[in-house]
Design a protein around this motif. Structure first.
Motif, short mmCIF file in Angstrom:
data_model
loop_
_atom_site.label_atom_id
_atom_site.label_comp_id
_atom_site.label_asym_id
_atom_site.label_seq_id
_atom_site.Cartn_x
_atom_site.Cartn_y
_atom_site.Cartn_z
N LEU A 265 4.96 -2.74 -2.09
CA LEU A 265 4.32 -1.52 -2.58
C LEU A 265 4.66 -1.36 -4.06
CD1 LEU A 265 5.16 0.88 0.40
CD2 LEU A 265 2.87 0.10 -0.26
N ALA A 266 3.63 -1.23 -4.88
CA ALA A 266 3.86 -1.15 -6.32
C ALA A 266 2.72 -0.41 -6.98
CB ALA A 266 3.99 -2.57 -6.90
N LEU A 267 2.95 0.04 -8.20
CA LEU A 267 1.94 0.68 -9.03
C LEU A 267 1.77 -0.13 -10.30
CD1 LEU A 267 2.94 4.45 -8.68
CD2 LEU A 267 1.13 3.24 -7.45
N GLY A 268 0.55 -0.27 -10.77
CA GLY A 268 0.30 -1.04 -11.97
C GLY A 268 -1.04 -1.74 -11.92
N LEU A 269 -1.31 -2.54 -12.94
CA LEU A 269 -2.58 -3.25 -13.03
C LEU A 269 -2.49 -4.69 -12.58
CD1 LEU A 269 -3.89 -1.88 -16.47
CD2 LEU A 269 -4.44 -1.10 -14.15
N GLY A 270 -1.30 -5.11 -12.12
CA GLY A 270 -1.16 -6.45 -11.57
C GLY A 270 -1.71 -6.51 -10.15
N PHE A 271 -1.62 -7.69 -9.53
CA PHE A 271 -2.16 -7.86 -8.18
C PHE A 271 -1.51 -6.91 -7.19
CE2 PHE A 271 -1.94 -9.77 -3.94
CZ PHE A 271 -3.29 -9.96 -3.68
N ASP A 272 -0.16 -6.82 -7.21
CA ASP A 272 0.55 -5.95 -6.27
C ASP A 272 0.16 -4.50 -6.47
OD1 ASP A 272 1.74 -8.26 -5.44
OD2 ASP A 272 3.70 -7.85 -6.36
N GLY A 273 0.08 -4.07 -7.75
CA GLY A 273 -0.26 -2.69 -8.03
C GLY A 273 -1.67 -2.33 -7.61
N LEU A 274 -2.64 -3.19 -7.95
CA LEU A 274 -4.03 -2.93 -7.56
C LEU A 274 -4.19 -2.98 -6.05
CD1 LEU A 274 -6.00 -4.95 -10.28
CD2 LEU A 274 -5.82 -2.47 -10.06
N PHE A 275 -3.49 -3.91 -5.43
CA PHE A 275 -3.53 -4.03 -3.97
C PHE A 275 -3.09 -2.72 -3.32
CE2 PHE A 275 -2.39 -5.62 0.22
CZ PHE A 275 -3.29 -6.66 0.44
N THR A 276 -2.05 -2.12 -3.87
CA THR A 276 -1.52 -0.87 -3.32
C THR A 276 -2.43 0.31 -3.64
OG1 THR A 276 0.75 -1.69 -3.53
CG2 THR A 276 0.44 0.70 -3.33
N ILE A 277 -2.84 0.43 -4.90
CA ILE A 277 -3.65 1.59 -5.32
C ILE A 277 -5.00 1.60 -4.63
CG2 ILE A 277 -4.82 2.66 -7.28
CD1 ILE A 277 -2.51 1.61 -9.05
N VAL A 278 -5.70 0.46 -4.67
CA VAL A 278 -7.03 0.37 -4.06
C VAL A 278 -6.93 0.55 -2.55
CG1 VAL A 278 -9.00 -1.14 -3.64
CG2 VAL A 278 -7.97 -1.03 -5.91
N GLY A 279 -5.92 -0.06 -1.95
CA GLY A 279 -5.78 0.03 -0.50
C GLY A 279 -5.55 1.45 -0.01
N ILE A 280 -4.61 2.15 -0.64
CA ILE A 280 -4.31 3.53 -0.22
C ILE A 280 -5.49 4.45 -0.55
CG2 ILE A 280 -2.80 5.50 -0.63
CD1 ILE A 280 -0.49 3.56 -1.02
#
Length: 407
Positions: free
Chosen positions: A221-236
């Motif tokens: 779970l992360a915030l940001g414009l990287g893959f992990d961040g986008l994965f979390t933001i877009v998913g939620i």
């Protein structure tokens, strides 16, 4: 408390990116075919009597319940055989297919191929031997003379179904009057949520595809414009929008109902709205399934894998019994447990054959006896195939093992 919140956010994120985005594409593709052909798929089924069982199985095989739901009113109208109903319901992958396709594609390929073959064979057997509802009526008439035949007669062809009036609208299309509420605030807000939902779905589909190409790694779970961040933001964000569309938006946008089939669509926007609402419905159940499983493990320390392992040959029988429950919710839960390595492949296959998903509801509403008979007809091969996989082919090909085909 932090662990419980992490489970909640991770389930929202993973359920949307890993499952819902792929659900959306599949439902939209099927809807566009209906839109471009103006319902020609239905006409092809009605006009090819000998291939009806095969067509029914293929429609049931499409992920979700939309294809299978289309067949039920055709049976009620007396234009397809009872064997077609049996094949369609048996091959129905339901909404749980989206979970398996996203998290265990190899297992999905084998499980649904087996379900398709077994169900089509059962459907042709029912038609050729004449095991339609009429024969069941004759068997139970001594006990309940008042129970009239509600099914299509299968006797060297498809005959009329006098128990139903075909002059009115199909029972699965009563929602075509549109949403049941209008609001100066919530109607435009719901349309905006619908547009934002599709934006999240497109981005999420790209992220989900990249996730699969990477081999399904753990994503923090992360915030940001990287893959992990986008994965979390877009998913939620996509999951929250799905909850809104299902809980509120469907009353102000689209058809007003979910889990319903359409013969055709009036516009591209209508098709997009239908796909979004149906996907939101699936998303809610996927989230429930994820949370039930994850919280059960966190709060109780429950080892589902160990319990299923001790069940042995009872595991596929249990999978078939879960398939007897109408609706997609229990099946999504079972698929999620399988994807977590908690069930053997034989149980997944038995459930794939036995489950009818949401397609059983319209048939239950107008012909409960036909629905019950079809369910029983599919339960029997589900048990036989599941036990055979567990005892015979499982040890050789690994299909009795846990985690077969899981990414």
């Amino acid at each position: 408390m932090n662990e419980l919140l992490d489970v909640l956010f991770a389930s929202l994120r993973d359920g949307y990116v890993q499952v819902s985005t792929f659900v959306a594409v599949t439902i939209l593709a099927f809807g566009l075919i209906q839109y471009w052909t103006d319902g020609a798929v239905v006409g092809a089924i009605e006009n090819n009597e000998r291939l009806q069982v095969l067509f029914g199985g293929l429609l049931g095989l499409t992920p979700g319940c939309g294809g299978a739901i289309i067949v039920m009113p055709l049976y009620v109208r007396g234009t397809v055989s009872f064997g077609t109903v049996v094949a369609t319901l048996g091959a129905t992958a339901g909404d749980s297919a989206f979970v398996i396709l996203a998290l265990a594609p190899e297992a999905a390929l084998y499980a649904y191929a087996i379900a398709f073959a077994a169900s089509v064979a059962t459907g042709y057997l029912v038609d050729s031997v004449g095991l339609g509802v009429t024969r069941v009526d004759n068997a139970v008439s001594q006990l309940s003379p008042a129970m009239a035949d509600g099914g299509t007669v299968v006797n060297n062809g498809v005959g009329p179904n006098p128990a139903h009036d075909y002059g009115g609208p199909s029972p699965t299309h009563s929602h075509e009057s549109g949403p049941d509420r209008v609001s100066r605030v919530l109607t435009p807000l719901s349309h905006l949520a619908h547009v934002l939902w599709w934006a999240a779905a497109l981005v999420g589909l790209g992220l989900g595809t990249l996730y699969l190409l990477r081999g399904g790694p753990e994503v923090p779970l992360a915030l940001g414009l990287g893959f992990d961040g986008l994965f979390t933001i877009v998913g939620i964000s996509g999951a929250v929008l799905s909850l809104y569309l299902y809980g509120v938006g469907r009353h102000y946008v689209g058809e007003g109902e979910v889990a319903r089939a359409r013969d055709s669509f009036g516009s591209i926007y209508d098709t997009l709205t239908h796909a979004a609402m149906e996907t939101s419905f699936v998303t809610v159940w996927v989230l429930v399934a994820f949370l039930v499983y994850e919280y059960a493990v966190v709060l109780t320390g429950l080892d589902v894998t160990a319990i299923a392992a001790t069940a042995g040959v009872l595991a596929p029988i249990g999978g078939a019994m879960v398939g007897l429950i109408p609706g997609c919710g229990p099946q999504i839960l079972l698929a999620s447990v399988y994807a977590e390595g908690g069930l053997p492949f034989s149980a997944l296959s038995a459930n794939a054959i036995a489950q009818d998903g949401d397609a059983l509801f319209p048939l239950l509403a107008v012909d409960a006896k036909a629905a019950i008979v079809a369910t029983i007809y599919n339960f029997l091969p589900a048990v036989v195939v599941g036990v055979a996989l567990h005892l015979l082919w499982g040890p050789v090909f690994g299909m009795a093992q846990f985690g077969f085909g899981v990414l």
